[in-house]
Design a protein around this motif. Structure first.
Motif, PDB file in Angstrom:
ATOM      1  N   THR A   1      -8.416  -9.102 -11.032  1.00 34.41           N
ATOM      2  CA  THR A   1      -7.646  -7.867 -10.937  1.00 34.41           C
ATOM      3  C   THR A   1      -6.659  -7.752 -12.089  1.00 34.41           C
ATOM      4  OG1 THR A   1      -7.819  -7.882  -8.526  1.00 34.41           O
ATOM      5  CG2 THR A   1      -6.074  -6.532  -9.484  1.00 34.41           C
TER       6      THR A   1
ATOM      7  N   LYS B   1     -17.434  16.121 -11.041  1.00 33.27           N
ATOM      8  CA  LYS B   1     -17.686  14.766 -10.566  1.00 33.27           C
ATOM      9  C   LYS B   1     -17.599  13.820 -11.749  1.00 33.27           C
ATOM     10  CE  LYS B   1     -22.604  15.995 -10.637  1.00 33.27           C
ATOM     11  NZ  LYS B   1     -23.844  16.091  -9.838  1.00 33.27           N
ATOM     12  N   ARG B   2     -17.662  12.526 -11.467  1.00 25.55           N
ATOM     13  CA  ARG B   2     -17.484  11.534 -12.533  1.00 25.55           C
ATOM     14  C   ARG B   2     -18.395  11.805 -13.731  1.00 25.55           C
ATOM     15  NH1 ARG B   2     -17.981   5.796  -9.335  1.00 25.55           N
ATOM     16  NH2 ARG B   2     -16.430   6.152  -7.702  1.00 25.55           N
TER      17      ARG B   2
ATOM     18  N   LYS C   1       0.835  -1.207   0.000  1.00 20.13           N
ATOM     19  CA  LYS C   1       0.000   0.000   0.000  1.00 20.13           C
ATOM     20  C   LYS C   1       0.862   1.247   0.000  1.00 20.13           C
ATOM     21  CE  LYS C   1      -3.852   2.163   2.473  1.00 20.13           C
ATOM     22  NZ  LYS C   1      -4.782   2.056   3.638  1.00 20.13           N
TER      23      LYS C   1
ATOM     24  N   SER D   1       2.505   1.563  -3.378  1.00 19.29           N
ATOM     25  CA  SER D   1       1.556   1.438  -4.502  1.00 19.29           C
ATOM     26  C   SER D   1       1.991   0.323  -5.450  1.00 19.29           C
ATOM     27  CB  SER D   1       1.427   2.766  -5.270  1.00 19.29           C
ATOM     28  OG  SER D   1       0.887   3.756  -4.440  1.00 19.29           O
TER      29      SER D   1
ATOM     30  N   ASP E   1     -11.661   9.445  -8.678  1.00 15.24           N
ATOM     31  CA  ASP E   1     -12.214  10.303  -7.626  1.00 15.24           C
ATOM     32  C   ASP E   1     -11.118  11.108  -6.931  1.00 15.24           C
ATOM     33  OD1 ASP E   1     -14.755   9.418  -8.168  1.00 15.24           O
ATOM     34  OD2 ASP E   1     -14.765   7.899  -6.582  1.00 15.24           O
ATOM     35  N   LYS E   2      -9.958  10.480  -6.731  1.00 15.49           N
ATOM     36  CA  LYS E   2      -8.850  11.170  -6.070  1.00 15.49           C
ATOM     37  C   LYS E   2      -8.337  12.327  -6.931  1.00 15.49           C
ATOM     38  CE  LYS E   2      -4.326  10.340  -3.907  1.00 15.49           C
ATOM     39  NZ  LYS E   2      -3.319   9.308  -3.538  1.00 15.49           N
TER      40      LYS E   2
ATOM     41  N   ASP F   1     -10.049   2.562 -12.698  1.00 15.44           N
ATOM     42  CA  ASP F   1     -10.156   2.465 -11.244  1.00 15.44           C
ATOM     43  C   ASP F   1     -10.812   3.751 -10.750  1.00 15.44           C
ATOM     44  OD1 ASP F   1      -9.859   2.341  -8.504  1.00 15.44           O
ATOM     45  OD2 ASP F   1      -7.833   1.514  -8.570  1.00 15.44           O
ATOM     46  N   MET F   2     -12.084   3.664 -10.389  1.00 14.00           N
ATOM     47  CA  MET F   2     -12.838   4.855 -10.015  1.00 14.00           C
ATOM     48  C   MET F   2     -12.289   5.517  -8.754  1.00 14.00           C
ATOM     49  SD  MET F   2     -14.907   5.574 -12.318  1.00 14.00           S
ATOM     50  CE  MET F   2     -15.677   4.853 -13.776  1.00 14.00           C
ATOM     51  N   ARG F   3     -11.607   4.761  -7.910  1.00 15.71           N
ATOM     52  CA  ARG F   3     -11.010   5.376  -6.724  1.00 15.71           C
ATOM     53  C   ARG F   3      -9.919   6.366  -7.128  1.00 15.71           C
ATOM     54  NH1 ARG F   3      -9.307  -0.066  -3.788  1.00 15.71           N
ATOM     55  NH2 ARG F   3      -8.642  -0.365  -5.960  1.00 15.71           N
ATOM     56  N   VAL F   4      -9.148   6.016  -8.165  1.00 10.49           N
ATOM     57  CA  VAL F   4      -8.111   6.919  -8.653  1.00 10.49           C
ATOM     58  C   VAL F   4      -8.744   8.132  -9.314  1.00 10.49           C
ATOM     59  CG1 VAL F   4      -6.143   7.144 -10.209  1.00 10.49           C
ATOM     60  CG2 VAL F   4      -6.488   5.021  -8.954  1.00 10.49           C
TER      61      VAL F   4
END
Length: 326
Positions: free
Chosen positions: A197, A314-315, A136, A139, A212-213, A207-210
């Motif tokens: 994965t 936003k997305r 983590k 990365s 969003d970041k 990767d929606m987390r990326v």
């Protein structure tokens, strides 16, 4: 950073090799198919660790003419290979358990086997937590994937110890193949997740987390000249990211001014992704009259409509290939 990754995975490889030998020793002592299942899974730890070493070595190589985005994609091959090996191990474990249901084998020295498995479980727990933390922090998909596999081994070993305790005190030897079946199913699930994965990364699934970041970073430092951002795409290459997007700027800016805005965005996002490098490809779009109602530029010399309100990024409006409001 790659040297540290390589040292970490070498530690994992050495520890896994020692623990695999210990588990096979426990199997020779007890003749337990459940212990054999645990040992077979540990073989995969060793094979996957060796492949991960090569993966990290290849990832550390610089970009070249044949690989303009670097060699980071090999990490997805690494976790895919590990997932496939785990899946095969799960199938072998289920097959072996089925054999023991029909051809039972007398169990002996369960107490010694339990102590050996308990020792390997504790060592794997420490190793797995270490790999997950470092994966983590760096990365690194390779180290994180290896850590998740080790932790799966820990959970299955805990279940194995519980089964051995029950067999030791009750004499119910049918629990041995039953526990092996349960372990095989859990291992199949973990192998599938790692392969999923891998496929997602090789197919450049977003990767929606990326996403969003990145959006959060840009929104928090939003400048008046950044009228909108759209058509954003994110690709991951190992611990590095390639991001391209369209940025709408006032059409009357000079080239040097537009370049300064692009460099500001690159600097902000690279600061947020401190564990890896972010390469930005930004296409600039000139503003059009329909942008005026959400443009924050004060005293704009070409404004045609009044400012009515800021459009939140936003997305839904950053990912599509169209200006906001179109």
């Amino acid at each position: 950073m790659q040297r540290r990754e390589l040292r970490i995975i070498l530690v994992s490889l050495i520890v896994s090799f020692v623990l695999t030998g210990t588990k096979f020793t426990a199997w020779f002592l007890t003749h337990s198919v459940a212990i054999l299942s645990d040992a077979l899974e540990s073989i995969i730890n060793v094979v996957a660790g060796a492949f991960a070493c090569y993966s990290i070595y290849l990832t550390s190589k610089p970009k070249d003419a044949n690989h303009p985005y670097g060699h980071g994609k090999v990490e997805f091959f690494s976790i895919g290979f590990e997932g496939a090996m785990i899946f095969i191990a799960g199938c072998l474990i289920l097959f072996k358990a089925g054999q023991y249901f029909f051809i039972p084998t007398e169990l002996i020295k369960l107490d010694k086997g339990m102590w050996l498995i308990a020792g390997t479980t504790l060592a794997n727990l420490l190793l797995g937590l270490f790999l997950e933390r470092e994966g983590k922090r760096l990365s690194s998909l390779t180290i994180s994937g290896n850590g998740k596999h080790i932790m799966t081994d820990v959970y299955s070993s805990i279940g194995l110890i519980a089964a051995l305790l029950i067999m030791h005190f009750t004499g119910w030897e049918w629990i041995d193949p039953a526990a092996s079946v349960l372990m095989g199913v859990l291992i199949l699930k973990q192998g599938y997740q790692l392969m999923r994965t891998s496929i997602s990364g090789l197919m450049d699934e977003t990767d929606m987390r990326v996403v969003d970041k990145v959006i959060a970073v840009l929104a928090a430092h939003r400048r008046a000249r950044w009228i909108d951002i759209h058509n954003m795409r994110v690709q991951q290459y190992g611990s590095n990211y390639h991001i391209d997007c369209h940025l709408t700027l006032p059409y009357y800016l000079e080239l040097s001014e537009a370049h300064d805005e692009l460099k500001a965005i690159e600097h902000l996002v690279n600061e947020a992704f401190s564990s890896g490098e972010v390469e930005f490809f930004i296409h600039t779009d000139p503003c059009i009259p329909s942008c005026c109602h959400y443009c924050q530029m004060e005293n704009c010399p070409v404004r045609q409509d009044e400012f009515t309100g800021l459009i939140t990024w936003k997305r839904e409006n950053v990912l599509p290939n169209r200006k906001h409001g179109e």
